[in-house]
Design a protein around this motif. Sequence first.
Motif, PDB file in Angstrom:
ATOM      1  N   TYR A  49      -5.718   4.906 -10.300  1.00  0.00           N
ATOM      2  CA  TYR A  49      -5.006   3.886 -11.067  1.00  0.00           C
ATOM      3  C   TYR A  49      -4.647   2.700 -10.172  1.00  0.00           C
ATOM      4  CZ  TYR A  49      -4.302   7.827 -14.263  1.00  0.00           C
ATOM      5  OH  TYR A  49      -4.498   8.899 -15.088  1.00  0.00           O
ATOM      6  N   SER A  50      -4.569   1.538 -10.779  1.00  0.00           N
ATOM      7  CA  SER A  50      -4.076   0.362 -10.065  1.00  0.00           C
ATOM      8  C   SER A  50      -2.550   0.396 -10.043  1.00  0.00           C
ATOM      9  CB  SER A  50      -4.549  -0.920 -10.748  1.00  0.00           C
ATOM     10  OG  SER A  50      -3.934  -1.047 -12.026  1.00  0.00           O
ATOM     11  N   CYS A  51      -1.966  -0.490  -9.265  1.00  0.00           N
ATOM     12  CA  CYS A  51      -0.509  -0.548  -9.173  1.00  0.00           C
ATOM     13  C   CYS A  51       0.103  -0.841 -10.545  1.00  0.00           C
ATOM     14  CB  CYS A  51      -0.102  -1.626  -8.165  1.00  0.00           C
ATOM     15  SG  CYS A  51       1.678  -1.780  -7.925  1.00  0.00           S
ATOM     16  N   MET A  52      -0.506  -1.748 -11.301  1.00  0.00           N
ATOM     17  CA  MET A  52      -0.008  -2.082 -12.636  1.00  0.00           C
ATOM     18  C   MET A  52      -0.093  -0.865 -13.568  1.00  0.00           C
ATOM     19  SD  MET A  52       1.264  -4.431 -14.611  1.00  0.00           S
ATOM     20  CE  MET A  52       0.869  -6.055 -13.973  1.00  0.00           C
ATOM     21  N   ASP A  53      -1.205  -0.139 -13.490  1.00  0.00           N
ATOM     22  CA  ASP A  53      -1.360   1.060 -14.331  1.00  0.00           C
ATOM     23  C   ASP A  53      -0.270   2.089 -14.029  1.00  0.00           C
ATOM     24  OD1 ASP A  53      -3.608   0.035 -15.558  1.00  0.00           O
ATOM     25  OD2 ASP A  53      -4.982   0.918 -14.088  1.00  0.00           O
ATOM     26  N   LEU A  54       0.023   2.257 -12.743  1.00  0.00           N
ATOM     27  CA  LEU A  54       1.036   3.231 -12.350  1.00  0.00           C
ATOM     28  C   LEU A  54       2.415   2.831 -12.872  1.00  0.00           C
ATOM     29  CD1 LEU A  54      -0.121   3.850  -8.681  1.00  0.00           C
ATOM     30  CD2 LEU A  54      -0.186   5.516 -10.534  1.00  0.00           C
ATOM     31  N   LEU A  55       2.725   1.538 -12.796  1.00  0.00           N
ATOM     32  CA  LEU A  55       4.019   1.063 -13.300  1.00  0.00           C
ATOM     33  C   LEU A  55       4.141   1.294 -14.811  1.00  0.00           C
ATOM     34  CD1 LEU A  55       4.358  -2.270 -11.282  1.00  0.00           C
ATOM     35  CD2 LEU A  55       5.708  -0.192 -10.966  1.00  0.00           C
ATOM     36  N   VAL A  56       3.040   1.050 -15.530  1.00  0.00           N
ATOM     37  CA  VAL A  56       3.051   1.260 -16.978  1.00  0.00           C
ATOM     38  C   VAL A  56       3.204   2.738 -17.311  1.00  0.00           C
ATOM     39  CG1 VAL A  56       1.679   1.059 -19.085  1.00  0.00           C
ATOM     40  CG2 VAL A  56       1.727  -0.828 -17.455  1.00  0.00           C
ATOM     41  N   GLU A 112       0.835  -1.206   0.000  1.00  0.00           N
ATOM     42  CA  GLU A 112       0.000   0.000   0.000  1.00  0.00           C
ATOM     43  C   GLU A 112       0.866   1.251   0.000  1.00  0.00           C
ATOM     44  OE1 GLU A 112      -2.592  -0.213   3.311  1.00  0.00           O
ATOM     45  OE2 GLU A 112      -3.822  -1.841   2.492  1.00  0.00           O
ATOM     46  N   ALA A 113       1.930   1.243   0.836  1.00  0.00           N
ATOM     47  CA  ALA A 113       2.830   2.400   0.892  1.00  0.00           C
ATOM     48  C   ALA A 113       3.510   2.627  -0.456  1.00  0.00           C
ATOM     49  CB  ALA A 113       3.883   2.189   1.983  1.00  0.00           C
ATOM     50  N   ALA A 114       3.900   1.545  -1.129  1.00  0.00           N
ATOM     51  CA  ALA A 114       4.533   1.669  -2.448  1.00  0.00           C
ATOM     52  C   ALA A 114       3.557   2.270  -3.461  1.00  0.00           C
ATOM     53  CB  ALA A 114       5.024   0.307  -2.926  1.00  0.00           C
ATOM     54  N   CYS A 115       2.305   1.856  -3.395  1.00  0.00           N
ATOM     55  CA  CYS A 115       1.294   2.405  -4.310  1.00  0.00           C
ATOM     56  C   CYS A 115       1.059   3.891  -4.043  1.00  0.00           C
ATOM     57  CB  CYS A 115      -0.019   1.631  -4.164  1.00  0.00           C
ATOM     58  SG  CYS A 115       0.021  -0.031  -4.868  1.00  0.00           S
ATOM     59  N   TYR A 116       1.056   4.270  -2.748  1.00  0.00           N
ATOM     60  CA  TYR A 116       0.912   5.689  -2.416  1.00  0.00           C
ATOM     61  C   TYR A 116       2.043   6.494  -3.036  1.00  0.00           C
ATOM     62  CZ  TYR A 116      -2.322   4.094   1.240  1.00  0.00           C
ATOM     63  OH  TYR A 116      -3.355   3.528   1.921  1.00  0.00           O
ATOM     64  N   MET A 117       3.259   5.964  -2.924  1.00  0.00           N
ATOM     65  CA  MET A 117       4.425   6.670  -3.466  1.00  0.00           C
ATOM     66  C   MET A 117       4.335   6.804  -4.980  1.00  0.00           C
ATOM     67  SD  MET A 117       7.609   5.143  -1.305  1.00  0.00           S
ATOM     68  CE  MET A 117       7.004   3.778  -0.343  1.00  0.00           C
ATOM     69  N   LEU A 118       3.980   5.703  -5.649  1.00  0.00           N
ATOM     70  CA  LEU A 118       3.878   5.737  -7.108  1.00  0.00           C
ATOM     71  C   LEU A 118       2.781   6.695  -7.556  1.00  0.00           C
ATOM     72  CD1 LEU A 118       4.223   1.917  -7.922  1.00  0.00           C
ATOM     73  CD2 LEU A 118       5.964   3.683  -8.189  1.00  0.00           C
ATOM     74  N   VAL A 130      -0.863  -7.655  -7.590  1.00  0.00           N
ATOM     75  CA  VAL A 130      -0.620  -6.683  -8.664  1.00  0.00           C
ATOM     76  C   VAL A 130      -1.285  -7.132  -9.957  1.00  0.00           C
ATOM     77  CG1 VAL A 130       1.160  -5.608 -10.093  1.00  0.00           C
ATOM     78  CG2 VAL A 130       1.517  -5.835  -7.635  1.00  0.00           C
ATOM     79  N   ALA A 131      -1.198  -8.428 -10.250  1.00  0.00           N
ATOM     80  CA  ALA A 131      -1.804  -8.954 -11.477  1.00  0.00           C
ATOM     81  C   ALA A 131      -3.317  -8.839 -11.459  1.00  0.00           C
ATOM     82  CB  ALA A 131      -1.395 -10.411 -11.675  1.00  0.00           C
ATOM     83  N   HIS A 132      -3.916  -8.848 -10.267  1.00  0.00           N
ATOM     84  CA  HIS A 132      -5.374  -8.751 -10.148  1.00  0.00           C
ATOM     85  C   HIS A 132      -5.845  -7.319  -9.900  1.00  0.00           C
ATOM     86  CE1 HIS A 132      -4.919 -13.125  -9.630  1.00  0.00           C
ATOM     87  NE2 HIS A 132      -6.184 -13.195 -10.026  1.00  0.00           N
ATOM     88  N   GLY A 133      -4.987  -6.331 -10.185  1.00  0.00           N
ATOM     89  CA  GLY A 133      -5.426  -4.935 -10.134  1.00  0.00           C
ATOM     90  C   GLY A 133      -5.419  -4.309  -8.764  1.00  0.00           C
ATOM     91  N   PHE A 134      -4.422  -4.583  -7.937  1.00  0.00           N
ATOM     92  CA  PHE A 134      -4.357  -4.026  -6.592  1.00  0.00           C
ATOM     93  C   PHE A 134      -4.255  -2.502  -6.654  1.00  0.00           C
ATOM     94  CE2 PHE A 134      -2.096  -2.498  -2.860  1.00  0.00           C
ATOM     95  CZ  PHE A 134      -2.746  -3.149  -1.832  1.00  0.00           C
ATOM     96  N   LYS A 135      -4.988  -1.816  -5.748  1.00  0.00           N
ATOM     97  CA  LYS A 135      -4.936  -0.370  -5.611  1.00  0.00           C
ATOM     98  C   LYS A 135      -4.570  -0.002  -4.180  1.00  0.00           C
ATOM     99  CE  LYS A 135      -8.374   0.844  -9.149  1.00  0.00           C
ATOM    100  NZ  LYS A 135      -9.633   1.588  -9.392  1.00  0.00           N
TER     101      LYS A 135
END
Length: 343
Positions: free
Chosen positions: A295-302, A224-230, A283-288
Motif C-alpha cells: 500500500y502507499s502512504c495514502m492508502d494506509l492512512l485511509v 519512510e520510517a512513518a510508512c513502515y510503522m503504518l 504523499v499525494a503522488h503515492g509515496f511508498k
Amino acid sequence: STIFFQEGGLDALLDFAAVCEDPNLRREITSVLAKLLSSLADDEKMQAVAKPILGYVEKKEDEKKEDEKPRMGPVIEEIEDDEEEEGKVEDVVEEDEKKPAAVAKVSHHTMKKRAEFATAMLMASGDVGGWTMGSGWPDSDANMEELASSDDLNALRIVAELLSSAASVKGVRPMVAVYLNSDSIKALVSNQDRNVRSAAASAVAKLGMGEGQTEDFEIMSLLEAACYMLEEGEQGVESSSVDKKSDSVLEKVPISAGAKTAVERGVEVMTYLITKTVVKEEVAHGFKGTPESKYSCMDLLVKIADSVEQGENVTAYGIASIFQLMAATPLTLRKEAFEGKEI
C-alpha cells in the motif's frame, strides 16, 4: 505501593523488563511502574525510591554546607608564585583522581534497568524524570551511548523508548536534542527493528513539533520510517483479528492499553511531517515506504481511518489533522476560522 517498593517488587520488575523480549509486555510493565511511582504523590519520596536504583551518591555533610554557604560578595584570591602554583596543580590532580571512584562501573544489565526506570519516572513525573535523566543518574550520557552502541536489541528498544518519553516532557527536550546529535543514537531512526525505529522516530517528531530542532534529520528518512510503522501496524491489526484463539499469556497483553502501538506512532510522526510541503507532494503522488510495499502512504492512512478499532482512540484526531493539512494550507485554515466574525 510503598510496601511493594520496600519488599523488592520494583527491582524484580526492572530485572524482568531488562530481559523481556516482548516489546508490548515491557511497555505494559513500564506503564504499571509509572502508575506505582505516581501513587507516591511526592517528589521527595520518588527520589528516595530512585536513588538506590540509579546509584545516586549522596554528598557529604561538609560538601553540602560548603555549597549552601552564601557568598556576600566577590571572592578575592591571592595569586601565588609559579613554584607554589605548581604544587597546587599537583593537589588538584590528586583530588580529581579520587572522584571517579564515586561512580562505579556498572554492568550492561544495570544500565538497561536504569534506562527502563527513567522511562517510567518520566511518565510518572516530568520534574523528577528530568532529575533522573540529569544529576540523579550518574554517567547517564555515557550509559545511554554504550547501550545505543551495543548489539543488544532489548537495549536499543529501551533507549528508544526512553528518548520518546523524554521528548514528551518540555523541560527535558533540550537534553534529548543533545542525545540525538550522537551518531549511534541518531542511527536508531533507521534501525531494522520496527519497535526501535518507531520509538526513535516518535522522539524526533515530538522534538520537531515542540522545539523545532530536527533539521539534521532527513525528512524522507522519517517519512519512510512513518510508512513502515503504518504498514506494520496495519499488518498487526489484521493478524490480531484473524488469530484470536491463542492461549499464550503474551498474546493476551492488549496492544494499545497504556502503550503506543506502531500505528499510533506512525500517525504521530505523520502529523508532524505533513506540515512540510515536500511531504504533502510525495504523499499525494503515492509515496511508498519501499518499492515492494503493498500500500502507499495514502492508502494506509485511509485504511486506518476506516478501521473502527483504531478510529475510537486518540489516533482519530491525528488522522483528521493529517487530512485537514493535506487539503488546505495553514493560511487557508486561519482565514476560514475568522470568516464571518467581527474583529
